[in-house]
Design an enzyme around this catalytic site. Structure first.
Site, PDB file in Angstrom:
ATOM      1  N   HIS A  71      29.368  41.850  41.100  1.00 58.60           N
ATOM      2  CA  HIS A  71      30.065  43.030  40.954  1.00 58.60           C
ATOM      3  C   HIS A  71      31.172  43.053  40.975  1.00 58.60           C
ATOM      4  CE1 HIS A  71      31.260  43.824  45.359  1.00 58.60           C
ATOM      5  NE2 HIS A  71      32.183  43.669  45.023  1.00 58.60           N
ATOM      6  N   CYS A  72      31.144  44.643  40.995  1.00 58.76           N
ATOM      7  CA  CYS A  72      32.797  44.418  40.101  1.00 58.76           C
ATOM      8  C   CYS A  72      33.960  45.073  41.346  1.00 58.76           C
ATOM      9  CB  CYS A  72      32.883  45.471  39.495  1.00 58.76           C
ATOM     10  SG  CYS A  72      34.507  45.986  38.839  1.00 58.76           S
ATOM     11  N   LYS A  73      35.071  43.821  41.141  1.00 57.40           N
ATOM     12  CA  LYS A  73      36.256  44.547  42.094  1.00 57.40           C
ATOM     13  C   LYS A  73      37.224  45.402  41.780  1.00 57.40           C
ATOM     14  CE  LYS A  73      36.274  39.750  45.205  1.00 57.40           C
ATOM     15  NZ  LYS A  73      36.751  38.560  45.216  1.00 57.40           N
TER      16      LYS A  73
ATOM     17  N   ASN B 175      35.282  47.911  43.511  1.00 55.23           N
ATOM     18  CA  ASN B 175      34.859  47.207  44.621  1.00 55.23           C
ATOM     19  C   ASN B 175      33.117  47.447  45.443  1.00 55.23           C
ATOM     20  OD1 ASN B 175      36.084  46.228  47.144  1.00 55.23           O
ATOM     21  ND2 ASN B 175      36.284  47.892  48.432  1.00 55.23           N
TER      22      ASN B 175
END
Length: 380
Positions: free
Chosen positions: A154-156, A159
Site C-alpha cells: 500500500h503506497c501512500k 494513496n
C-alpha cells in the site's frame, strides 16, 4: 493488537496501535487513490510535481541555447507528460480482487473483524470481511479495507494499494519520475557550467535584446517574462537542485528495488515475508547458543524487579517483539490467510507499524537484512 506466546505477535485488522491510541480501520472501503480522505503524502507528491514542472519549463529550459532548448522541450516534456498519465492511472485504478469489484457495495460500511468467530481474515481463499471468494495471492489491506488482487504494497504517495491491476503503472510512475529528475539535473548542470564559462550563451532569447543589465534575468519565457536579479535565479536553482537530488535518491533506490523484485519474480509482500522468515530462523538459532541462554537466565532473575514498575512492564513487553525493515504490519498464517498493511511515517516506540514509504537500501538487497529495523512477525 494480539500478543502471543514467546516472540510472536500479530496485528489484527480490527484495530491498530498508533501512538498508544487504538485506531480502527475505515468502515467504508476506499475505491482508489482519490477516495477521501486524501493523504498528505499524496498532496506533497503533486505539489512537488507542479513545482518542478513550472521551474523546468518556465525558468531553466528557456535559458538553454536554441538547439538544446528544443531538444529539452521534446525529451523532458515527453517524460513529464508520460509520468503524469501513468501516475493518474496508478491512482485511479481500483486494484481490488475481481470478485470484490463485482459483488462489493463500496457505499456500505464494512464489519469489524471478530477474532472470536474466525482466526484469520482470509481462510481457504474466502475473506470474512469482504464476504467473497478471492484469488490465492489476494490480501486484505487494512488501509483500504478491501481485498487486493496480487497485493504488492500500500503506497501512500499515490494513496492507493499497488496490486496486479496497477503494478506496471506504479512501476512506470517511479521509472518516469526518476528519468525526469535526471533530465532536470542535466539541464541545471549545463546552465551552471555555462554561467561560469560564458553567461551570454544563456541570454539568446530575443526578449533579452531589451535587457541591458547583465545582472537581470527573465523568467517564464517566452509568454510571461518576469525580470529578476541573478541572486533570485541562483536561490531557485539551488532549491530545485536540492529537491531534485533528494527525490532522485529515494526514487532511484525504489526503482532498483523493484527491478530486483521483478528479476526474482517476487512481490514486495513476498520479499518481506521471506526476509522475516529468515531472520526469525536466525533468531531461533541464536537463542540456542549457551551464551544467549545464560543472558536469558539473568533476564529471568530480574523479572521480579521488572514487575515492580511500569518501566519494567514495558521492558518485558519489548522482549517479545522483533523489529525488521519492512512496510507492512502483517499476520501470516499457515492456512494461507493473512492481513497486510503498509505504512509510510517514521516509526515510533509505541507502535509496530511503519509510516515511511521506504524500501530496503540497495546494499541490503544483496545481503542479509537487519532484523533491528523490521516489524514483521510470523504467527504460528
Amino acid at each position: 493488537m494480539d500478543t502471543r506466546s514467546g516472540s510472536q505477535c500479530s496485528v489484527t485488522p480490527e484495530a491498530i496501535l498508533n501512538n498508544e491510541q487504538l485506531v480502527l480501520p475505515p468502515r467504508i472501503s476506499r475505491v482508489n487513490g482519490w477516495s477521501l480522505p486524501l493523504h498528505y503524502f499524496q498532496v506533497v507528491t503533486w505539489a512537488v510535481f507542479v513545482g518542478l514542472s513550472s521551474a523546468t519549463f518556465g525558468i531553466f529550459i528557456p535559458l538553454l541555447p536554441h538547439v538544446w532548448k528544443y531538444i529539452a522541450y521534446v525529451v523532458t516534456g515527453g517524460i513529464f507528460s508520460f509520468h503524469l498519465v501513468v501516475h493518474l492511472i496508478a491512482s485511479c485504478i481500483d486494484p481490488a480482487d475481481s470478485n470484490v469489484r463485482l459483488k462489493k457495495n463500496y457505499s456500505q460500511p464494512m464489519p469489524i473483524f471478530d477474532r472470536s468467530k474466525h482466526a484469520h481474515v482470509i481462510q481457504n481463499q474466502f475473506c470474512h470481511l469482504c464476504r467473497v471468494t478471492v484469488n490465492k495471492k489476494t490480501k486484505h489491506c487494512i488501509s483500504c479495507n478491501k481485498c487486493v488482487s496480487g497485493f504488492d504494497h500500500h503506497c501512500k504517495w499515490i494513496n492507493n494499494c499497488v496490486g496486479s491491476r496497477n503494478y506496471w503503472f506504479f512501476f512506470s510512475t517511479v521509472a518516469s519520475a526518476t528519468a525526469g529528475m535526471l533530465c532536470l539535473i542535466a539541464v541545471l548542470l549545463y546552465i551552471l557550467v555555462q554561467y561560469l564559462v560564458n553567461p551570454g550563451v544563456l541570454r539568446t532569447d530575443p526578449k533579452y535584446e531589451d535587457v541591458k543589465n547583465t545582472n537581470t534575468w527573465l523568467l517564464f519565457l517566452p509568454l510571461f517574462p518576469v525580470q529578476v536579479q541573478t541572486l533570485i535565479v541562483v536561490i531557485i536553482g539551488m532549491l530545485v537542485l536540492l529537491l531534485d537530488l533528494l527525490g532522485l535518491v529515494h526514487l532511484g533506490q525504489l526503482l532498483i528495488f523493484h527491478i530486483y523484485l521483478k528479476a526474482k519474480k517476487m512481490t514486495t509482500f513476498e520479499y518481506l515475508i521471506k526476509t522475516c522468515k529468515e531472520e526469525s530462523s536466525k533468531h531461533q538459532a541464536v537463542r540456542k547458543d549457551p551464551y544467549m541462554q545464560m543472558e536469558e537466565g539473568f533476564l529471568q532473575q530480574g523479572d521480579g524487579a521488572l514487575d515492580s514498575s511500569a518501566q519494567g512492564v514495558k521492558a518485558k513487553s519489548s522482549l517479545l517483539i522483533y523489529k525488521c525493515p519492512c512496510h507492512f504490519c502483517t499476520s501470516v498464517n499457515p492456512d494461507g490467510g493473512s492481513t497486510a498493511r503498509e505504512a509510510d511515517d517514521a516509526p515510533s516506540t509505541s507502535t509496530l507499524g511503519f509510516e515511511q514509504c521506504k524500501f530496503p537500501s540497495i546494499s541490503s538487497l544483496f545481503s542479509a537484512p537487519d532484523i533491528s529495523k523490521v516489524s514483521l512477525v510470523l504467527s504460528k
